[in-house]
Design an enzyme around this catalytic site. Sequence first.
Site, PDB file in Angstrom:
ATOM      1  N   ARG A  47      -4.832   3.905  -0.711  1.00  0.00           N
ATOM      2  CA  ARG A  47      -4.605   2.459  -0.661  1.00  0.00           C
ATOM      3  C   ARG A  47      -5.653   1.868   0.274  1.00  0.00           C
ATOM      4  O   ARG A  47      -6.422   2.589   0.888  1.00  0.00           O
ATOM      5  CB  ARG A  47      -3.156   2.094  -0.276  1.00  0.00           C
ATOM      6  N   GLY A  48      -5.626   0.535   0.378  1.00  0.00           N
ATOM      7  CA  GLY A  48      -6.688  -0.133   1.136  1.00  0.00           C
ATOM      8  C   GLY A  48      -7.744  -0.582   0.130  1.00  0.00           C
ATOM      9  O   GLY A  48      -8.194   0.228  -0.700  1.00  0.00           O
ATOM     10  N   ARG A  82      -3.536  -2.255  -9.409  1.00  0.00           N
ATOM     11  CA  ARG A  82      -3.204  -3.126  -8.279  1.00  0.00           C
ATOM     12  C   ARG A  82      -4.059  -4.397  -8.397  1.00  0.00           C
ATOM     13  O   ARG A  82      -5.279  -4.331  -8.227  1.00  0.00           O
ATOM     14  CB  ARG A  82      -3.465  -2.402  -6.940  1.00  0.00           C
ATOM     15  N   GLN A 183       2.411   0.694   6.848  1.00  0.00           N
ATOM     16  CA  GLN A 183       1.027   1.171   7.024  1.00  0.00           C
ATOM     17  C   GLN A 183       0.620   1.150   8.495  1.00  0.00           C
ATOM     18  O   GLN A 183      -0.211   1.953   8.928  1.00  0.00           O
ATOM     19  CB  GLN A 183       0.047   0.297   6.226  1.00  0.00           C
ATOM     20  N   ASP A 224      -7.943  -8.185   1.270  1.00  0.00           N
ATOM     21  CA  ASP A 224      -7.963  -7.659  -0.098  1.00  0.00           C
ATOM     22  C   ASP A 224      -8.782  -8.534  -1.036  1.00  0.00           C
ATOM     23  O   ASP A 224      -9.277  -8.065  -2.053  1.00  0.00           O
ATOM     24  CB  ASP A 224      -6.539  -7.484  -0.626  1.00  0.00           C
ATOM     25  N   ASN A 234      -4.340 -10.786   2.270  1.00  0.00           N
ATOM     26  CA  ASN A 234      -4.210  -9.493   2.951  1.00  0.00           C
ATOM     27  C   ASN A 234      -2.720  -9.133   2.933  1.00  0.00           C
ATOM     28  O   ASN A 234      -1.880  -9.893   2.434  1.00  0.00           O
ATOM     29  CB  ASN A 234      -4.767  -9.561   4.377  1.00  0.00           C
ATOM     30  N   LYS A 235      -2.392  -8.004   3.496  1.00  0.00           N
ATOM     31  CA  LYS A 235      -1.019  -7.490   3.480  1.00  0.00           C
ATOM     32  C   LYS A 235       0.013  -8.547   3.846  1.00  0.00           C
ATOM     33  O   LYS A 235      -0.217  -9.352   4.761  1.00  0.00           O
ATOM     34  CB  LYS A 235      -0.963  -6.299   4.454  1.00  0.00           C
TER      35      LYS A 235
HETATM   36  O1  MRU Z   1      -1.068  -2.264   0.189  1.00  0.00           O
HETATM   37  P1  MRU Z   1      -2.249  -1.712   0.937  1.00  0.00           P
HETATM   38  O2  MRU Z   1      -1.888  -0.693   1.961  1.00  0.00           O
HETATM   39  O3  MRU Z   1      -3.336  -1.236   0.012  1.00  0.00           O
HETATM   40  O4  MRU Z   1      -2.807  -2.975   1.714  1.00  0.00           O
HETATM   41  C1  MRU Z   1      -3.947  -2.802   2.508  1.00  0.00           C
HETATM   42  C2  MRU Z   1      -4.347  -4.025   3.247  1.00  0.00           C
HETATM   43  O5  MRU Z   1      -3.733  -5.064   3.159  1.00  0.00           O
HETATM   44  C3  MRU Z   1      -5.614  -3.917   4.040  1.00  0.00           C
HETATM   45  O6  MRU Z   1      -5.580  -4.749   5.158  1.00  0.00           O
HETATM   46  C4  MRU Z   1      -6.800  -4.319   3.150  1.00  0.00           C
HETATM   47  O7  MRU Z   1      -6.770  -3.644   1.934  1.00  0.00           O
HETATM   48  C5  MRU Z   1      -8.094  -4.057   3.822  1.00  0.00           C
HETATM   49  S1  MRU Z   1      -8.404  -2.351   4.050  1.00  0.00           S
HETATM   50  C6  MRU Z   1      -9.904  -2.183   4.790  1.00  0.00           C
END
Ligand code: MRU
Length: 338
Positions: A47-48, A82, A183, A224, A234-235
């Site tokens: 993820r990320g 995603r 996370q 993201d 973002n998250k």
């Molecule tokens: O759902 P995730 O864990 O993929 O979400 C990740 C995030 O929101 C990160 O902050 C983002 O992807 C940047 S990672 C360098």
Amino acid sequence: MKTAHLEWTADRSLRMLDQTRLPTEERWVEARTYEDVAEAIRSMVVRGAPLIGVVAAFGMAMAAASAPDSLDEAAAALRATRPTAVNLSWAIDRMLAFAAAHSNPHDVIQEAERIAVEDAAMCREMSRLGAELMPARGGVLTHCNAGALAMVEYGSALGVIRAACEAGKDLHVFVDETRPFLQGARLTAWELQRLGIPMTLITDNMAGYFMQAGRIQAVVTGADRIAANGDTANKIGTYSVAVLAHEHSIPFYIAAPVSTIDLRCESGAGIPIEERSEQEVTHFAGVRVAPEGVHAAHPAFDVTPARYITGIITNAGIARPPFRSDLERFVKGVEAVA
Ligand code: MRU
């Protein structure tokens, strides 16, 4: 290609450290087909935003090597995993364009490897630039995980913190646990502990308390997708942190590679928000915490309006409000080099 959590093997499979098991277990998962890669992304083994782009590129390379006429199908399957992180589509489109011009599967694999190598270089550069913005000493809050685990190596938001500490700054990181997938508690805390960077884990609803108490001097998170006007997805929970930071006059920074900027999205209103399973909210570590029959919502991301963002740290430079011209310049500069 091999890093601490990703390996492209000689027999054309991709080994990934399973991020759903961290920090209790260091288990590796192996993908041999693009379908395996799509499942690893969907289930959040990886993820990320930047990392899922890199992993999808290797999924495309697998399709090119085994059945070149399945590339469009592979692209559609990987893209559907995603929707919010634009790095995914960015990497898939780049692989499609490359494969259309190069029929040798070996060349296509090399293009995926190039995406991985470039990602690592972008992280180092944005971290170096962002480190300057960190206070000489004090508390820095981060949300979710934007560390090495979310990229090929080093990290974006965590990379900025890491580079600042390596440069001698005396930082203490406040790590939001990041409900519901944790996370922060599982991955960011794990990474910071291994790096020896001082930290305190807090639940998401404690951020305001620590800001009010004067313990947090800056906030830095990943992204993201960044729209042309600077609105940033973002998250889930990032928006609340940004509003709180604004209220307390604390600088709020985003750190992301240029591949996260989506100029086709005029504003945050155009960013698709992934909805994940309500079970990730009604249950905690597999155990139901809400009464039987209760329904939960689970938007996995939110959008922070540009007006709450002090600066967007990228590998091409730091974008400042009103963002649009800087973001356009950074993307065009990268396109010109490519
Ligand atoms: O759902 P995730 O864990 O993929 O979400 C990740 C995030 O929101 C990160 O902050 C983002 O992807 C940047 S990672 C360098």
